[in-house]
Structures are given as C-alpha cells and as structure tokens.
Design a protein around this motif. Structure first.
Motif, PDB file in Angstrom:
ATOM      1  N   LEU A 147       0.837  -1.201   0.000  1.00  0.00           N
ATOM      2  CA  LEU A 147       0.000   0.000   0.000  1.00  0.00           C
ATOM      3  C   LEU A 147       0.873   1.251   0.000  1.00  0.00           C
ATOM      4  O   LEU A 147       1.875   1.316   0.710  1.00  0.00           O
ATOM      5  CB  LEU A 147      -0.889   0.041   1.244  1.00  0.00           C
ATOM      6  CG  LEU A 147      -1.931  -1.056   1.410  1.00  0.00           C
ATOM      7  CD1 LEU A 147      -2.528  -0.996   2.801  1.00  0.00           C
ATOM      8  CD2 LEU A 147      -3.003  -0.929   0.353  1.00  0.00           C
ATOM      9  N   PHE A 148       0.472   2.233  -0.793  1.00  0.00           N
ATOM     10  CA  PHE A 148       1.071   3.558  -0.702  1.00  0.00           C
ATOM     11  C   PHE A 148       0.331   4.243   0.428  1.00  0.00           C
ATOM     12  O   PHE A 148      -0.893   4.127   0.539  1.00  0.00           O
ATOM     13  CB  PHE A 148       0.896   4.323  -2.014  1.00  0.00           C
ATOM     14  CG  PHE A 148       1.706   3.747  -3.129  1.00  0.00           C
ATOM     15  CD1 PHE A 148       3.002   4.184  -3.354  1.00  0.00           C
ATOM     16  CD2 PHE A 148       1.182   2.753  -3.937  1.00  0.00           C
ATOM     17  CE1 PHE A 148       3.752   3.634  -4.374  1.00  0.00           C
ATOM     18  CE2 PHE A 148       1.927   2.204  -4.963  1.00  0.00           C
ATOM     19  CZ  PHE A 148       3.218   2.643  -5.183  1.00  0.00           C
ATOM     20  N   THR A 149       1.044   4.949   1.287  1.00  0.00           N
ATOM     21  CA  THR A 149       0.393   5.485   2.476  1.00  0.00           C
ATOM     22  C   THR A 149       0.565   6.992   2.626  1.00  0.00           C
ATOM     23  O   THR A 149       1.473   7.600   2.051  1.00  0.00           O
ATOM     24  CB  THR A 149       0.921   4.809   3.754  1.00  0.00           C
ATOM     25  OG1 THR A 149       2.328   5.032   3.847  1.00  0.00           O
ATOM     26  CG2 THR A 149       0.619   3.334   3.762  1.00  0.00           C
ATOM     27  N   HIS A 150      -0.327   7.550   3.414  1.00  0.00           N
ATOM     28  CA  HIS A 150      -0.255   8.949   3.833  1.00  0.00           C
ATOM     29  C   HIS A 150      -0.437   8.945   5.343  1.00  0.00           C
ATOM     30  O   HIS A 150      -1.421   8.404   5.848  1.00  0.00           O
ATOM     31  CB  HIS A 150      -1.356   9.777   3.172  1.00  0.00           C
ATOM     32  CG  HIS A 150      -1.402  11.182   3.683  1.00  0.00           C
ATOM     33  ND1 HIS A 150      -0.575  12.173   3.204  1.00  0.00           N
ATOM     34  CD2 HIS A 150      -2.158  11.755   4.649  1.00  0.00           C
ATOM     35  CE1 HIS A 150      -0.830  13.298   3.847  1.00  0.00           C
ATOM     36  NE2 HIS A 150      -1.784  13.066   4.739  1.00  0.00           N
ATOM     37  N   ALA A 163      -0.161   5.028  -6.464  1.00  0.00           N
ATOM     38  CA  ALA A 163       0.344   6.360  -6.135  1.00  0.00           C
ATOM     39  C   ALA A 163      -0.587   7.472  -6.616  1.00  0.00           C
ATOM     40  O   ALA A 163      -0.681   8.519  -5.983  1.00  0.00           O
ATOM     41  CB  ALA A 163       1.744   6.537  -6.725  1.00  0.00           C
ATOM     42  N   ALA A 164      -1.289   7.238  -7.718  1.00  0.00           N
ATOM     43  CA  ALA A 164      -2.196   8.263  -8.247  1.00  0.00           C
ATOM     44  C   ALA A 164      -3.337   8.527  -7.262  1.00  0.00           C
ATOM     45  O   ALA A 164      -3.721   9.679  -7.035  1.00  0.00           O
ATOM     46  CB  ALA A 164      -2.751   7.831  -9.594  1.00  0.00           C
ATOM     47  N   GLU A 165      -3.864   7.456  -6.677  1.00  0.00           N
ATOM     48  CA  GLU A 165      -4.949   7.603  -5.709  1.00  0.00           C
ATOM     49  C   GLU A 165      -4.475   8.399  -4.484  1.00  0.00           C
ATOM     50  O   GLU A 165      -5.179   9.253  -3.976  1.00  0.00           O
ATOM     51  CB  GLU A 165      -5.430   6.212  -5.297  1.00  0.00           C
ATOM     52  CG  GLU A 165      -6.861   6.168  -4.876  1.00  0.00           C
ATOM     53  CD  GLU A 165      -7.379   4.748  -4.729  1.00  0.00           C
ATOM     54  OE1 GLU A 165      -6.755   3.936  -4.018  1.00  0.00           O
ATOM     55  OE2 GLU A 165      -8.431   4.442  -5.326  1.00  0.00           O
ATOM     56  N   ARG A 166      -3.257   8.106  -4.037  1.00  0.00           N
ATOM     57  CA  ARG A 166      -2.696   8.846  -2.899  1.00  0.00           C
ATOM     58  C   ARG A 166      -2.506  10.321  -3.256  1.00  0.00           C
ATOM     59  O   ARG A 166      -2.784  11.202  -2.445  1.00  0.00           O
ATOM     60  CB  ARG A 166      -1.374   8.227  -2.458  1.00  0.00           C
ATOM     61  CG  ARG A 166      -0.730   8.982  -1.296  1.00  0.00           C
ATOM     62  CD  ARG A 166       0.557   8.372  -0.831  1.00  0.00           C
ATOM     63  NE  ARG A 166       1.570   8.422  -1.874  1.00  0.00           N
ATOM     64  CZ  ARG A 166       2.790   7.940  -1.727  1.00  0.00           C
ATOM     65  NH1 ARG A 166       3.149   7.339  -0.596  1.00  0.00           N
ATOM     66  NH2 ARG A 166       3.662   8.013  -2.699  1.00  0.00           N
ATOM     67  N   ALA A 167      -2.061  10.601  -4.472  1.00  0.00           N
ATOM     68  CA  ALA A 167      -1.846  11.986  -4.898  1.00  0.00           C
ATOM     69  C   ALA A 167      -3.161  12.762  -4.909  1.00  0.00           C
ATOM     70  O   ALA A 167      -3.218  13.916  -4.470  1.00  0.00           O
ATOM     71  CB  ALA A 167      -1.193  12.015  -6.278  1.00  0.00           C
ATOM     72  N   VAL A 168      -4.232  12.128  -5.376  1.00  0.00           N
ATOM     73  CA  VAL A 168      -5.543  12.778  -5.384  1.00  0.00           C
ATOM     74  C   VAL A 168      -6.017  13.013  -3.956  1.00  0.00           C
ATOM     75  O   VAL A 168      -6.538  14.081  -3.628  1.00  0.00           O
ATOM     76  CB  VAL A 168      -6.568  11.947  -6.193  1.00  0.00           C
ATOM     77  CG1 VAL A 168      -7.973  12.481  -6.007  1.00  0.00           C
ATOM     78  CG2 VAL A 168      -6.193  11.943  -7.667  1.00  0.00           C
ATOM     79  N   PHE A 169      -5.824  12.027  -3.083  1.00  0.00           N
ATOM     80  CA  PHE A 169      -6.182  12.172  -1.663  1.00  0.00           C
ATOM     81  C   PHE A 169      -5.479  13.391  -1.073  1.00  0.00           C
ATOM     82  O   PHE A 169      -6.094  14.208  -0.382  1.00  0.00           O
ATOM     83  CB  PHE A 169      -5.790  10.896  -0.905  1.00  0.00           C
ATOM     84  CG  PHE A 169      -5.991  10.969   0.585  1.00  0.00           C
ATOM     85  CD1 PHE A 169      -7.234  10.702   1.139  1.00  0.00           C
ATOM     86  CD2 PHE A 169      -4.939  11.285   1.429  1.00  0.00           C
ATOM     87  CE1 PHE A 169      -7.422  10.752   2.517  1.00  0.00           C
ATOM     88  CE2 PHE A 169      -5.119  11.334   2.803  1.00  0.00           C
ATOM     89  CZ  PHE A 169      -6.362  11.069   3.344  1.00  0.00           C
ATOM     90  N   ARG A 170      -4.192  13.536  -1.364  1.00  0.00           N
ATOM     91  CA  ARG A 170      -3.422  14.659  -0.822  1.00  0.00           C
ATOM     92  C   ARG A 170      -3.917  15.995  -1.367  1.00  0.00           C
ATOM     93  O   ARG A 170      -3.900  17.002  -0.649  1.00  0.00           O
ATOM     94  CB  ARG A 170      -1.933  14.459  -1.110  1.00  0.00           C
ATOM     95  CG  ARG A 170      -1.329  13.374  -0.243  1.00  0.00           C
ATOM     96  CD  ARG A 170       0.117  13.099  -0.564  1.00  0.00           C
ATOM     97  NE  ARG A 170       0.703  12.178   0.426  1.00  0.00           N
ATOM     98  CZ  ARG A 170       1.889  11.612   0.300  1.00  0.00           C
ATOM     99  NH1 ARG A 170       2.643  11.859  -0.764  1.00  0.00           N
ATOM    100  NH2 ARG A 170       2.333  10.804   1.240  1.00  0.00           N
TER     101      ARG A 170
END
Length: 192
Positions: A47-50, A66-73
C-alpha cells in the motif's frame, strides 16, 4: 513519514485494515476502491500510504496506487475537506470520474457522494480546477477516452449501475466507435 507498507494482510474490516510488517501491525484506513482490490487475508499486500499526525491521533491512510494517494493529498488541502471526506470521495468515484467531473465542472457527480453537499461540491470543483483534471488527462490509464466515457454515460442513462457499466466498457475494444461500443457493451451485459 511512512510512505509505503509492504506486509501480510491480517484483518479486513471496512474501511480499516491491519497489516503486519515484520512483526509490527499497522492499522490503515483505505478507500473502498482500494479495499475491493485487496488480496485475501494472510496474503502479501503493498500500500502507498499517507500519515496524518494530529494532536489526538496518528493516522495512516493506504492506497492501491500512487495516483490515488496523490488525489487524496490534493483533496485534503481544501478547506473543509478532511481525511474522512477525501476517503469518501475516493470510495464513491474513480479517479477518472473525479477528473472528468472537475474538467466538466459537473457538481452533480460529486453531490452523489455521501457527505458532499452542493456548496462543498462547488468548492471542490473550483479549487481543483486545473490541478486534478489536467494532471490525470494525459496518463491514459486513469482517464477514459472520450468514446468510452460516452459509452459509459449511455449505459448509465439506460438504467445500468455505474459499476455494471464500467465492467461492460472494459470489454469494449478501445478502437470501437460510440454506437458499436454501446452495442458490444449491451451484449456483454445481456450475457451476464
């Protein structure tokens, strides 16, 4: 910051997971889009995490890519949008759908997500304009081509759920025109 977890999936209780990374169990909250693509309990997961550190808690959010994490951020930078609401948005629509809604300034798609009202949807569209839609357009893998999005919209207009329509569109060759694509998708839906 914890940026990535790789370990054994111990528990799945939506929206939370427990991941064992060499003897340390991490509790991770994930959007449903990631949850549905997880391996079975006992199998390896990456998992990519924040990581969010607040006065009262240290929270870890996980994403399948990573794209999903970038959108979340991007989402949590907006005033009034917290981590829970960002997870709700990513659970309620794909990144491609979100990018398309932002590009078209379509607040109706965002209002369908639980917890998003008209004012919040309009603020999201305003603040994300040129950030998410523009970033994800050229990637191809995350943005549906025009014909495929037209096919998807036609199937939804015919009464199929968005999930059913997306599954049917995946089977349509990318080179198909809109009318041929709709026919192929309808055939696939009638067999299923």
């Amino acid at each position: 910051m914890i940026g990535r977890l790789s370990g054994i999936l111990l528990e799945k209780n939506p929206p939370q997971l427990l991941v064992d990374c060499q003897g340390v169990g991490y509790e991770v909250d994930v959007p449903m889009s990631t949850f549905y693509n997880l391996p079975h309990v006992g199998e390896k997961v990456v998992l990519f995490t924040h990581q969010a550190i607040r006065e009262d808690a240290h929270l870890l959010f996980g994403f399948g890519n990573a794209a999903e994490r970038a959108v979340f951020r991007q989402l949590i930078k907006i005033t009034g949008v917290g981590a829970r609401m960002a997870l709700s948005i990513l659970s309620g629509m794909t990144i491609a759908d979100l990018a398309q809604a932002i590009t078209l300034q379509d607040s109706g798609r965002l209002v369908r997500v639980p917890g998003i009202g008209k004012k919040t949807a309009e603020r999201l569209l305003l603040e994300l304009k040129g950030k998410i839609g523009a970033d994800l357009g050229p990637l191809g893998a995350h943005a549906a081509p025009d014909a495929q999005s037209d096919i998807l919209n036609a199937l939804v207009a015919l009464g199929y759920s968005e999930k059913e329509a997306q599954a049917a569109v995946k089977n349509v060759p990318a080179s198909s025109g809109v009318s041929d694509g709709i026919k192929l998708a309808l055939k696939a839906l009638s067999k299923g």
